[in-house]
Scaffold this active site. Structure first.
Site, PDB file in Angstrom:
ATOM      1  N   ASP A  81      46.768  16.547  63.287  1.00 61.53           N
ATOM      2  CA  ASP A  81      45.770  16.161  64.287  1.00 61.53           C
ATOM      3  C   ASP A  81      44.400  16.134  63.614  1.00 61.53           C
ATOM      4  O   ASP A  81      43.964  17.141  63.048  1.00 61.53           O
ATOM      5  CB  ASP A  81      45.793  17.209  65.411  1.00 61.53           C
ATOM      6  CG  ASP A  81      45.110  16.729  66.668  1.00 61.53           C
ATOM      7  OD1 ASP A  81      45.464  17.214  67.746  1.00 61.53           O
ATOM      8  OD2 ASP A  81      44.205  15.877  66.561  1.00 61.53           O
ATOM      9  N   MET A  82      43.741  14.998  63.661  1.00 62.46           N
ATOM     10  CA  MET A  82      42.409  14.904  63.067  1.00 62.46           C
ATOM     11  C   MET A  82      41.424  15.741  63.888  1.00 62.46           C
ATOM     12  O   MET A  82      41.496  15.755  65.116  1.00 62.46           O
ATOM     13  CB  MET A  82      41.957  13.450  63.013  1.00 62.46           C
ATOM     14  CG  MET A  82      42.854  12.538  62.176  1.00 62.46           C
ATOM     15  SD  MET A  82      42.974  13.025  60.444  1.00 62.46           S
ATOM     16  CE  MET A  82      41.348  12.563  59.854  1.00 62.46           C
ATOM     17  N   ASP A 107      44.709   9.282  66.399  1.00 66.08           N
ATOM     18  CA  ASP A 107      44.293  10.413  65.550  1.00 66.08           C
ATOM     19  C   ASP A 107      45.383  11.466  65.344  1.00 66.08           C
ATOM     20  O   ASP A 107      45.081  12.572  64.907  1.00 66.08           O
ATOM     21  CB  ASP A 107      43.051  11.076  66.147  1.00 66.08           C
ATOM     22  CG  ASP A 107      43.356  11.877  67.390  1.00 66.08           C
ATOM     23  OD1 ASP A 107      44.351  11.566  68.073  1.00 66.08           O
ATOM     24  OD2 ASP A 107      42.602  12.816  67.690  1.00 66.08           O
ATOM     25  N   GLU A 108      46.636  11.144  65.636  1.00 62.58           N
ATOM     26  CA  GLU A 108      47.710  12.132  65.523  1.00 62.58           C
ATOM     27  C   GLU A 108      48.969  11.504  64.959  1.00 62.58           C
ATOM     28  O   GLU A 108      49.261  10.352  65.247  1.00 62.58           O
ATOM     29  CB  GLU A 108      48.103  12.667  66.915  1.00 62.58           C
ATOM     30  CG  GLU A 108      47.203  13.713  67.462  1.00 62.58           C
ATOM     31  CD  GLU A 108      47.756  14.250  68.777  1.00 62.58           C
ATOM     32  OE1 GLU A 108      48.976  14.411  68.893  1.00 62.58           O
ATOM     33  OE2 GLU A 108      46.932  14.490  69.669  1.00 62.58           O
TER      34      GLU A 108
END
Length: 385
Positions: free
Chosen positions: A11-12, A126-127
């Site tokens: 996860d960012m 983003d994941e």
DNA sequence: CTGTCATTAGTCAGACAG
DNA sequence: ATTACTGTCTGACTAATG
């Protein structure tokens, strides 16, 4: 077959906000939020510095998409209305979302991970999940190598959880955020997972969480201690069984590396609520333009659709949807507009409208084969006898 | 001829997530 | 006084079909 899988969830960290900080490094360390409309673009000044909008200057509709950790410390989180967040953090910097940039960095970090471990499941911008089972490298060093590769490719940090399954990895990646690296085994479930709130489970949202609480179940451990029969009685067979399994850390879902879209949609919230009679021209223009955009998206991605749907959110926030399925697939904006028009006739239009949306489902990829809902059986060449 | 059952498609709402 | 947008999945219900 190897029974112990090794699944990572990556996860960012504060993704959109972090990408903005790459562009505007002078904002590092400040409370920054991303959201709202594009009128809040930073302005380059005569002395070369930039002028940024502050949250307190914001008027109108919109929500926070992402906030830096400094802003979160002030109680400002994603999903919060901008007007409300302006009261909590009036001096926070407000930036408009820049999806092109986010998509760019998304591609960069995913490519960097795939170069190390190819079995990657996309979970939005983003994941990702990564199946590391085939890799023999020691878990911590492998995960650290992935984090380093992401940073080298993007300049951004991320958090990783590595566990035997997706359920636990998703929870684990959140445990030491930001810049976290958390490794758990099934043996860690009682100590690390059970104390957490049930809503930490991906799939238990606000509604289910509240229903659980009404039965005195707040944590995952309390859920695990609840008899399966009780959960089935209260939530139905499918959900009850699922809740029981996940509470014990059991999850067999595979990492899925490819998938086809099931629907394509566009929707928009108006600056002010519109009334069908008073604002007919404006409403009609927005309606058509949404249909054309969906048609555009379909063609660009190589799909046609058999189902057209509309969505209306009224001023009181209630929502209705209507859809229609056609005998043949279409992708042209004007044809979509016709079908959407049929749907619109079936909807009450007394109240003012806040949001309008158009959806295309039953997608057929233009190579010819239907994606959603199995397949169309051998077509009926006969008419009524 | 009528009723019932199983199955499928279509429609709609709602929950959830990133 | 506020609450985006895009997408997936599931359950409930109806209608059609065999």
């Amino acid at each position: 077959m190897n029974s112990i899988r090794r699944i990572a969830h990556l996860d960012m960290d504060a993704f959109f906000a972090s990408v903005e900080l790459l562009r505007y490094p002078e904002l590092r360390g400040q409370a920054v939020v991303v959201g709202g409309r594009s009128v809040h673009q930073p302005v380059l000044q005569a002395d070369g510095s930039r002028h940024f909008s502050r949250l307190r200057e914001y008027t109108g509709r919109g929500v926070i998409t992402t906030s830096t950790y400094e802003a979160r410390a002030l109680g400002v989180f994603s999903g919060m209305g901008l007007m409300k967040s302006a009261k909590l953090a009036p001096e926070a910097i407000l930036l408009p979302a820049n999806f092109e940039a986010y998509r760019h960095y998304s591609q960069l970090f995913k490519a960097a991970v795939r170069a190390i471990a190819p079995k990657v499941e996309d979970r939005g911008i983003d994941e990702i999940y990564v199946d590391l089972s085939d890799n023999s490298e020691e878990t911590r060093s492998l995960a650290q190598r992935i984090k380093d590769a992401v940073f080298t490719a993007t300049g951004l940090s991320c958090s990783i959880g590595v566990t035997p399954n997706k359920l636990l990895s998703k929870i684990a990646s959140d445990l030491e955020k930001p810049n976290g690296l958390t490794i758990l085994s099934l043996d860690d479930v009682p100590t690390r997972i059970w104390p957490l709130a049930a809503k930490k489970v991906n799939g238990i949202g606000p509604k289910a969480s509240e229903r659980l609480e009404r039965h005195g179940i707040r944590t995952i451990g309390e859920l695990a201690a609840t008899p399966q029969e009780f959960l089935i009685r209260k939530f139905g067979r499918s959900t009850g069984l699922w809740m029981h399994r996940i509470a014990h850390g059991i999850d067999d879902r595979p990492v899925v590396t490819e998938s086809e879209p099931k629907s394509i949609s566009r929707e928009t919230t108006f600056e002010r609520d519109l009334h069908v009679r008073q604002d007919k021209p404006e409403l009609s223009e927005k309606f058509t333009s949404l249909c054309l955009r969906v048609g555009d998206d379909l063609k660009r991605k190589g799909y046609a659709c058999r189902t057209i749907g509309i969505k209306i959110r009224y001023a009181d926030f209630s929502v209705v949807t209507r859809d229609v399925t056609l005998p043949v697939a279409i992708s042209d904006g004007a044809e979509i507009r016709k079908s959407a028009g049929l749907c619109l006739k079936r909807v009450p239009l007394e109240q003012r409208i806040r949001l309008l949306g158009i959806r295309a489902g039953g997608l057929v990829d233009l190579a010819g084969e239907q994606i959603a809902s199995k397949a169309v059986q051998a077509e009926l060449p006969w008419q009524e006898p």
